[in-house]
Design an enzyme around this catalytic site. Sequence first.
Site, PDB file in Angstrom:
ATOM      1  CB  CYS A   1      -0.912  -0.029   1.233  1.00  0.00           C
ATOM      2  SG  CYS A   1      -1.972   1.402   1.375  1.00  0.00           S
TER       3      CYS A   1
ATOM      4  CB  CYS B   1      -0.546   2.590   3.940  1.00  0.00           C
ATOM      5  SG  CYS B   1      -2.046   1.917   3.231  1.00  0.00           S
ATOM      6  CG  ASP B   2       3.255   1.326   4.392  1.00  0.00           C
ATOM      7  OD1 ASP B   2       2.772   1.847   5.418  1.00  0.00           O
ATOM      8  OD2 ASP B   2       3.108   0.136   4.103  1.00  0.00           O
TER       9      ASP B   2
HETATM   10  C1  LIG Z   1       0.033  -3.838   5.231  1.00  0.00           C
HETATM   11  C2  LIG Z   1      -1.098  -2.875   5.053  1.00  0.00           C
HETATM   12  C3  LIG Z   1      -0.961  -1.591   5.532  1.00  0.00           C
HETATM   13  C4  LIG Z   1      -2.010  -0.689   5.392  1.00  0.00           C
HETATM   14  N1  LIG Z   1      -1.856   0.567   5.890  1.00  0.00           N
HETATM   15  C5  LIG Z   1      -2.876   1.445   5.823  1.00  0.00           C
HETATM   16  C6  LIG Z   1      -2.753   2.750   6.380  1.00  0.00           C
HETATM   17  O1  LIG Z   1      -1.695   3.124   6.894  1.00  0.00           O
HETATM   18  N2  LIG Z   1      -3.824   3.564   6.308  1.00  0.00           N
HETATM   19  C7  LIG Z   1      -5.008   3.188   5.731  1.00  0.00           C
HETATM   20  O2  LIG Z   1      -5.962   3.979   5.737  1.00  0.00           O
HETATM   21  N3  LIG Z   1      -5.139   1.965   5.181  1.00  0.00           N
HETATM   22  C8  LIG Z   1      -4.117   1.080   5.202  1.00  0.00           C
HETATM   23  N4  LIG Z   1      -4.243  -0.154   4.632  1.00  0.00           N
HETATM   24  C9  LIG Z   1      -5.486  -0.487   3.942  1.00  0.00           C
HETATM   25  C10 LIG Z   1      -6.565  -0.858   4.979  1.00  0.00           C
HETATM   26  O3  LIG Z   1      -6.043  -1.822   5.861  1.00  0.00           O
HETATM   27  C11 LIG Z   1      -7.800  -1.416   4.302  1.00  0.00           C
HETATM   28  O4  LIG Z   1      -8.284  -0.503   3.337  1.00  0.00           O
HETATM   29  C12 LIG Z   1      -8.909  -1.672   5.332  1.00  0.00           C
HETATM   30  O5  LIG Z   1      -8.465  -2.548   6.325  1.00  0.00           O
HETATM   31  C13 LIG Z   1     -10.146  -2.244   4.681  1.00  0.00           C
HETATM   32  O6  LIG Z   1     -11.063  -2.556   5.683  1.00  0.00           O
HETATM   33  P1  LIG Z   1     -12.219  -3.648   5.455  1.00  0.00           P
HETATM   34  O7  LIG Z   1     -12.913  -3.777   6.748  1.00  0.00           O
HETATM   35  O8  LIG Z   1     -12.992  -3.294   4.245  1.00  0.00           O
HETATM   36  O9  LIG Z   1     -11.461  -4.991   5.080  1.00  0.00           O
HETATM   37  P2  LIG Z   1     -10.327  -5.850   5.879  1.00  0.00           P
HETATM   38  O10 LIG Z   1      -9.442  -4.970   6.654  1.00  0.00           O
HETATM   39  O11 LIG Z   1      -9.774  -6.715   4.820  1.00  0.00           O
HETATM   40  O12 LIG Z   1     -11.214  -6.679   6.897  1.00  0.00           O
HETATM   41  C14 LIG Z   1     -12.031  -7.733   6.465  1.00  0.00           C
HETATM   42  C15 LIG Z   1     -12.193  -8.716   7.598  1.00  0.00           C
HETATM   43  O13 LIG Z   1     -13.089  -9.744   7.168  1.00  0.00           O
HETATM   44  C16 LIG Z   1     -12.596 -11.010   7.573  1.00  0.00           C
HETATM   45  N5  LIG Z   1     -13.135 -12.030   6.664  1.00  0.00           N
HETATM   46  C17 LIG Z   1     -12.743 -12.301   5.398  1.00  0.00           C
HETATM   47  N6  LIG Z   1     -13.506 -13.280   4.871  1.00  0.00           N
HETATM   48  C18 LIG Z   1     -14.391 -13.623   5.836  1.00  0.00           C
HETATM   49  C19 LIG Z   1     -15.440 -14.585   5.890  1.00  0.00           C
HETATM   50  N7  LIG Z   1     -15.726 -15.382   4.843  1.00  0.00           N
HETATM   51  N8  LIG Z   1     -16.161 -14.694   7.047  1.00  0.00           N
HETATM   52  C20 LIG Z   1     -15.879 -13.891   8.114  1.00  0.00           C
HETATM   53  N9  LIG Z   1     -14.884 -12.965   8.106  1.00  0.00           N
HETATM   54  C21 LIG Z   1     -14.162 -12.836   6.980  1.00  0.00           C
HETATM   55  C22 LIG Z   1     -11.090 -10.857   7.478  1.00  0.00           C
HETATM   56  O14 LIG Z   1     -10.426 -11.809   8.300  1.00  0.00           O
HETATM   57  C23 LIG Z   1     -10.898  -9.439   7.961  1.00  0.00           C
HETATM   58  O15 LIG Z   1     -10.718  -9.361   9.363  1.00  0.00           O
HETATM   59  C24 LIG Z   1      -3.211  -1.092   4.742  1.00  0.00           C
HETATM   60  C25 LIG Z   1      -3.334  -2.380   4.245  1.00  0.00           C
HETATM   61  C26 LIG Z   1      -2.285  -3.276   4.385  1.00  0.00           C
HETATM   62  C27 LIG Z   1      -2.431  -4.676   3.848  1.00  0.00           C
END
Ligand SMILES: Cc1cc2nc3c(=O)[nH]c(=O)nc-3n(C[C@H](O)[C@H](O)[C@H](O)COP(=O)(O)OP(=O)(O)OC[C@H]3O[C@@H](n4cnc5c(N)ncnc54)[C@H](O)[C@@H]3O)c2cc1C
Length: 325
Positions: A143, A146-147
Amino acid sequence: MTGVTVGAEPVATTDLLILGGGPAGLTAAIYAARAGVKTLVLERQMTGGQIATSERVENFPGFPDGVGGMELLELFKQQALHFGAEIREIEEAEDFVPGAPHRVVTGSGTYGGHAVIIATGLDPQGLGCDGEDRFRGRGVSYCATCDGAFFRDRTVAVVGGGNSAVEEALFLTRFARKVYLIHRRDKLRADFVLQKRALENPKIEALWTAQVREVRGEDKVEAVLVDFADRQETREIPVDGVFLYVGQRPNTGFVKEVLQMDQSGFIMTTHLLATNLAGVYAAGDCRFNPMKQVVWAAAEGALAAQQAGKYLEEAGVCRLDVEHD
Ligand SMILES: Cc1cc2nc3c(=O)[nH]c(=O)nc-3n(C[C@H](O)[C@H](O)[C@H](O)COP(=O)(O)OP(=O)(O)OC[C@H]3O[C@@H](n4cnc5c(N)ncnc54)[C@H](O)[C@@H]3O)c2cc1C
C-alpha cells in the site's frame, strides 16, 4: 443471538449480521448497535482486518503521532462491544442462502440475519518470494498510500504492471528519489495514459521481463534480487522498499452465486451500498470502490449500517433508537 445449529435452518436469528471484523465491519457494528439494532459480527480470524498487520497508521484522523494498526482496531472493537454488538471470532462465512431471514453458514452452524452487511475485505496477493514475509512491514508493503511517506528521498521498487502498480509508482515519485517499476512482461497492462505518464516520469525506471526472486537485507530491506528473462541474467538492485501490486483477492467467494460482482470478484452496489439482494449491503475493500483505506472502509461501514437500519425499520423488524439523518 444465542446459539447455532449445523444445517440450513438457523436456530437463532439476529436483526443484523455483519460478516468481517475489519474497519468496515466494526464501524458498521458501532453504528448499528448504537442505534439499537441487535447486531452480530462474524469474523473468520481475530478482529482487525488488514490494518492489524500494519505497524503504524499515520493517516487515520485523531492520532497526530500515528497509531499501531492493531491498537486502532482494538479501539474499534471495544467501541462496538460497548454499544452491545456481539462479536464471534474464528467464524468464517462459508455459504450464503438468501431468504427471510438470510442465512449464513459457517463451520459451526447456520446464522440468520434479517439484514446482512458483507465487509469481508480482501487479501493482498504476494509474490511468495524469499524475504517477502520476513520484511513485511519493514520495507515490503502492499500500500503506497499508506507507507509511501516513509520513503522520502529513498529508492523503492514497485512490482506489477497493471493500473494499481503504475498509479502507485507515480504516487511514490512524490516521495522517493527513484522508483523502479519491475514487470515480468515486456509491456505494461495499465491504461495507456497511465503508462505514458509513468514512462515519461524521470524518476521512474521500468525493468522489463524482470521477476523478483528475493528481497534481501539485514534488519530491513536493502535490495531485491531480480531475474531478467530476456537476457538470462540476475542482478541485485539496491532499494529501501518494495511495493507489491501483483493482485488483490476480494474475500467474496462465498457469495459469488448470489451477488453481482465485477470480473475481479468485487461486489457491485448502489451508491448507498445496497447489493442486488434486498437487505444485503456491502462495505469496504470487498466492494468495487475507489479507495482502499481505513477511513473509507469505516465510512462505508457507517453508511451500510444506516441503510440496513432503515431497511429493518421499514420491514418492521426493529425500531431504531437513534435517528440517522
Ligand atoms: C500492510 C497494510 C498496511 C495498510 N496501511 C494502511 C494505512 O496506513 N492507512 C489506511 O488507511 N489503510 C491502510 N491499509 C489499507 C486498509 O487496511 C484497508 O483498506 C482496510 O483494512 C479495509 O477494511 P475492510 O474492513 O474493508 O477490510 P479488511 O481490513 O480486509 O477486513 C475484512 C475482515 O473480514 C474477515 N473475513 C474475510 N472473509 C471472511 C469470511 N468469509 N467470514 C468472516 N470474516 C471474513 C477478514 O479476516 C478481515 O478481518 C493497509 C493495508 C495493508 C495490507
